[in-house]
Design a protein around this motif. Structure first.
Motif, PDB file in Angstrom:
ATOM      1  N   THR A 124       0.737  -1.383  -0.105  1.00  0.00           N
ATOM      2  CA  THR A 124      -0.102  -0.125   0.166  1.00  0.00           C
ATOM      3  C   THR A 124       0.985   1.203   0.008  1.00  0.00           C
ATOM      4  OG1 THR A 124      -1.912   0.785   1.096  1.00  0.00           O
ATOM      5  CG2 THR A 124      -0.219   0.375   2.510  1.00  0.00           C
ATOM      6  N   HIS A 125       2.113   1.116  -0.051  1.00  0.00           N
ATOM      7  CA  HIS A 125       2.933   2.191  -0.040  1.00  0.00           C
ATOM      8  C   HIS A 125       3.003   3.095  -1.296  1.00  0.00           C
ATOM      9  CE1 HIS A 125       5.963   1.017   3.332  1.00  0.00           C
ATOM     10  NE2 HIS A 125       4.891   0.266   3.389  1.00  0.00           N
ATOM     11  N   PRO A 126       3.050   4.437  -1.170  1.00  0.00           N
ATOM     12  CA  PRO A 126       2.464   5.634  -2.347  1.00  0.00           C
ATOM     13  C   PRO A 126       3.856   5.171  -3.304  1.00  0.00           C
ATOM     14  CG  PRO A 126       2.801   6.666  -0.274  1.00  0.00           C
ATOM     15  CD  PRO A 126       2.937   5.404   0.046  1.00  0.00           C
ATOM     16  N   GLY A 176      12.418  -5.990   3.355  1.00  0.00           N
ATOM     17  CA  GLY A 176      11.192  -5.907   3.297  1.00  0.00           C
ATOM     18  C   GLY A 176      10.680  -5.297   2.141  1.00  0.00           C
ATOM     19  N   HIS A 177       9.438  -5.127   1.732  1.00  0.00           N
ATOM     20  CA  HIS A 177       8.856  -4.742   0.445  1.00  0.00           C
ATOM     21  C   HIS A 177      10.072  -4.966  -0.458  1.00  0.00           C
ATOM     22  CE1 HIS A 177       5.235  -3.058   1.772  1.00  0.00           C
ATOM     23  NE2 HIS A 177       5.651  -3.018   3.167  1.00  0.00           N
ATOM     24  N   SER A 178      10.433  -6.154  -0.709  1.00  0.00           N
ATOM     25  CA  SER A 178      11.581  -6.465  -1.512  1.00  0.00           C
ATOM     26  C   SER A 178      11.241  -7.630  -2.357  1.00  0.00           C
ATOM     27  CB  SER A 178      12.603  -7.035  -0.593  1.00  0.00           C
ATOM     28  OG  SER A 178      13.591  -7.623  -1.227  1.00  0.00           O
ATOM     29  N   THR A 197      10.848  -8.012   7.451  1.00  0.00           N
ATOM     30  CA  THR A 197       9.416  -7.327   7.976  1.00  0.00           C
ATOM     31  C   THR A 197       8.362  -8.017   7.344  1.00  0.00           C
ATOM     32  OG1 THR A 197      10.595  -5.127   7.699  1.00  0.00           O
ATOM     33  CG2 THR A 197       8.245  -4.992   7.498  1.00  0.00           C
ATOM     34  N   HIS A 198       7.524  -8.353   8.038  1.00  0.00           N
ATOM     35  CA  HIS A 198       6.236  -9.138   7.661  1.00  0.00           C
ATOM     36  C   HIS A 198       6.539 -10.303   6.585  1.00  0.00           C
ATOM     37  CE1 HIS A 198       5.425  -6.039   4.610  1.00  0.00           C
ATOM     38  NE2 HIS A 198       5.037  -5.069   5.493  1.00  0.00           N
ATOM     39  N   VAL A 199       7.080 -11.265   6.956  1.00  0.00           N
ATOM     40  CA  VAL A 199       7.318 -12.470   6.126  1.00  0.00           C
ATOM     41  C   VAL A 199       6.167 -12.756   5.349  1.00  0.00           C
ATOM     42  CG1 VAL A 199       6.923 -14.308   7.795  1.00  0.00           C
ATOM     43  CG2 VAL A 199       8.608 -14.728   5.905  1.00  0.00           C
ATOM     44  N   THR A 254       2.212  -6.344  14.805  1.00  0.00           N
ATOM     45  CA  THR A 254       0.820  -6.139  14.422  1.00  0.00           C
ATOM     46  C   THR A 254       0.652  -5.401  13.292  1.00  0.00           C
ATOM     47  OG1 THR A 254       0.607  -4.031  15.440  1.00  0.00           O
ATOM     48  CG2 THR A 254       0.105  -5.937  16.870  1.00  0.00           C
ATOM     49  N   ASP A 255       1.590  -4.591  12.782  1.00  0.00           N
ATOM     50  CA  ASP A 255       1.389  -3.668  11.700  1.00  0.00           C
ATOM     51  C   ASP A 255      -0.018  -2.954  11.578  1.00  0.00           C
ATOM     52  OD1 ASP A 255       1.970  -2.411   9.253  1.00  0.00           O
ATOM     53  OD2 ASP A 255       1.173  -3.933   7.794  1.00  0.00           O
ATOM     54  N   ALA A 256      -0.362  -2.409  13.055  1.00  0.00           N
ATOM     55  CA  ALA A 256      -1.533  -1.795  13.212  1.00  0.00           C
ATOM     56  C   ALA A 256      -1.760  -0.358  12.745  1.00  0.00           C
ATOM     57  CB  ALA A 256      -1.644  -1.730  14.847  1.00  0.00           C
TER      58      ALA A 256
HETATM   59 ZN    ZN Z   1       4.569  -3.136   4.909  1.00  0.00          ZN
END
Ligand code: ZN
Length: 362
Positions: A124-126, A176-178, A197-199, A254-256
């Motif tokens: 969701t990153h811009p 991450g994001h990779s 990050t968030h596997v 959590t990535d809340a």
């Molecule tokens: Zn992320």
């Protein structure tokens, strides 16, 4: 002060007996008594974009107080406010706005999730804020505030130079994001990176001829995999698979987002409009955009997949604290800072103690 518990989780073992806390420290464990429930180390969350209506990218000191108090109620006593990929001005402003002291859960530093991430794994990153590795921009961000962890994509040109810079300054790097292949991920791990990050989420998928960053991370005994165990980001069977391979080196996150603890509705994640429906957070085009998960729920979800309670509690405390390399969080030991969660047999939170002070009682 006696906590009145029946056991305490110490170095991964349940030690029978009560716990005493005085002057902000744990002063005794294993005390005779007839208490109930477990004292566990306070939870440490490495990835919190927002909470209780507060989006950290635009939060002021009052926002940190409100979010910090609400996080405590979920067992979190230390956390990294997390800023997704954003413009330099937004990120430096957000870093400067982190208050030196806030109420509730302790801020252990900031997590910069981006902007040096893959254009192919944005989640969701811009897209228009994403950047290729840029040492000058990195230095400007590090100068602006207490950066503790940076998520980046190691396959980008110049990424390993940033890794060296960050590790040299004692800042944790997470991949991450990779879109990294296993070889590219291993090159970063060989350089000293110790976590992802968030596997599985926002990374090159694992397939039979292309193990990718996921396969590399799961196979390396020296790498901690962070995981969002909310039943949505990872199928429970994948969580079981991850645990089979990486038991004891899974860190729950959590990535809340701001919606956590609030309910369904419309919210912001940095510059991104997000909506929550039936507890699932998405951007308008349907892309997952964080969670409304709380850390105690993540612990319960992990236990539901068959992981023993002690190990699940470690995944929420000592394992993430170990990623940060801090020794005053995530551990319950005589002489150490008293950040403690007291849980009953049903994993309901009965009390949370931060710096020796009781802040939440059921
Ligand atoms: Zn992320």
């Amino acid at each position: 002060m006696r906590l009145g518990v029946g056991a305490a989780l110490i170095d991964g073992r349940l030690v029978p007996g009560d716990v005493a806390v005085d002057d902000g420290r744990v002063t005794a464990v294993g005390l005779a008594g007839s208490g109930m429930g477990i004292a566990a180390p306070g939870f440490v969350d490495l990835q919190v974009n927002g909470f209780a209506g507060v989006d950290f990218l635009s939060a002021d000191a009052a926002g940190y107080d409100a979010a910090g108090e609400a996080l405590l109620e979920t067992g979190v006593t230390g956390y990294l406010p997390t800023f997704i990929t954003s413009g330099e001005d937004e990120l430096t402003a957000a870093l400067r706005a982190i208050p030196p002291q806030a109420r509730g859960a302790r801020v252990l530093g900031a997590h910069l999730e981006g902007p040096f991430i893959s254009p192919h794994r944005l989640g969701t990153h811009p897209r228009d804020r994403r950047r290729d590795p840029d040492p000058e921009l990195l230095e400007a961000l590090l100068d602006a505030g207490p950066v503790r962890l940076v998520t980046l994509a190691p396959e980008l040109p110049g990424a390993l130079e940033l890794v060296d810079r960050l590790l040299g300054r004692g800042i944790v790097v997470s991949l991450g994001h990779s879109n990294a292949t296993a070889g590219e991920a291993n090159a970063a791990f060989d350089r000293g990176v110790r976590t992802v990050t968030h596997v599985f989420n926002a990374m090159r998928p694992l397939t039979h001829r292309d193990p990718g960053i996921v396969g590399a991370a799961l196979l390396r005994p020296d790498v901690v995999v962070q995981a969002i165990v909310d039943g949505i980001h990872l199928d429970p069977e994948i969580v079981r698979l991850v645990w089979k391979v990486a038991a004891g080196r899974v860190a729950l996150v959590t990535d809340a987002v701001a919606a956590a603890g609030q309910g369904d509705g419309d919210y912001r994640l940095g510059a991104v409009d997000i909506g929550v429906l039936n507890g699932v957070v998405r951007r308008s085009d349907g892309v997952l955009a964080g969670s409304v998960l709380t850390m105690i729920e993540a612990v319960r979800n992990l236990v539901e997949t068959g992981v023993p309670v002690e190990r699940a509690l470690e995944a929420a405390s000592s394992v993430p604290a170990g990623v940060l390399g801090v020794d005053d969080a995530g551990r319950l030991q005589v002489g150490r800072r008293a950040d403690v969660v007291v849980l009953d047999d049903g994993l309901e939170i009965r009390r949370v103690i931060v710096g020796g002070e009781t802040r939440v009682a059921a």
